[in-house]
Design a protein around this motif. Structure first.
Motif, PDB file in Angstrom:
ATOM      1  N   VAL A 172      21.444 -41.013   0.663  1.00 43.48           N
ATOM      2  CA  VAL A 172      22.589 -40.615   1.485  1.00 43.48           C
ATOM      3  C   VAL A 172      22.040 -39.855   2.693  1.00 43.48           C
ATOM      4  N   LEU A 202      25.199 -43.917   6.871  1.00 46.62           N
ATOM      5  CA  LEU A 202      25.785 -43.090   5.815  1.00 46.62           C
ATOM      6  C   LEU A 202      25.070 -43.195   4.478  1.00 46.62           C
ATOM      7  N   VAL A 203      24.836 -44.412   3.999  1.00 45.48           N
ATOM      8  CA  VAL A 203      24.184 -44.584   2.695  1.00 45.48           C
ATOM      9  C   VAL A 203      23.240 -45.781   2.739  1.00 45.48           C
ATOM     10  N   LEU A 263      33.028 -43.299   0.055  1.00 44.70           N
ATOM     11  CA  LEU A 263      32.967 -41.922   0.530  1.00 44.70           C
ATOM     12  C   LEU A 263      34.186 -41.645   1.379  1.00 44.70           C
ATOM     13  N   GLU A 310      26.210 -35.567   6.756  1.00 45.41           N
ATOM     14  CA  GLU A 310      27.034 -34.640   5.982  1.00 45.41           C
ATOM     15  C   GLU A 310      27.054 -33.266   6.650  1.00 45.41           C
ATOM     16  N   LEU A 370      29.782 -37.484   1.087  1.00 45.16           N
ATOM     17  CA  LEU A 370      28.918 -38.567   0.629  1.00 45.16           C
ATOM     18  C   LEU A 370      28.943 -38.716  -0.890  1.00 45.16           C
TER      19      LEU A 370
END
Length: 134
Positions: free
Chosen positions: A90, A111-112, A68, A95, A54
């Motif tokens: 994030v 993811l973000v 990423l 992760e 990330l």
């Protein structure tokens, strides 16, 4: 929800409320900050995701920048940001356990979260994306 059959005959989800990039990234820009992740199609093509690298919070990205990397049993793939903005959050769970992206790409596998520079990014709707991957 638009759906598409992939080459293996499985149903791939393409939620109607999201928007999509040609690089198989989904964007939920109905919330602020916008949420981004990889599509069900991308996750299925990659196979078992083992690691997500990330970005750092407060990183600014432009549309077209590498946001990423996602590592699967098959390869390490860059995820290209379809939007410009500043990363605000994030998903540490993704992760820690990349399988969450395979299992729930549109939910827990986000993811973000990004504060968008442009409130109307150039993205496809669900039907356009479903046709592209068709």
């Amino acid at each position: 929800m638009a759906q598409n059959d992939d080459t293996k005959g499985t149903r791939l989800d393409v939620p109607q409320h999201l928007r999509y990039s040609q690089d198989h990234v989904w964007v939920d820009d109905s919330v602020s900050p916008a949420i981004l992740g990889i599509t069900d199609y991308a996750a299925s093509q990659m196979g078992d995701i083992v690691f997500v690298d990330l970005p750092v919070v407060d990183t600014h990205v432009e549309a077209g920048d590498e946001l990423l990397q996602v590592e699967s049993a098959k390869a390490v793939e860059p995820v290209i940001s379809p939007v410009a903005g500043t990363v605000r959050y994030v998903n540490r769970e993704a992760e820690d356990d990349g399988a969450i992206v395979n299992d729930d790409p549109y939910g827990e596998g986000w993811l973000v979260k990004i504060d968008l520079d442009d409130e109307n990014p150039d993205l496809m709707d669900a039907d356009e994306y479903a046709a592209m991957i068709g």
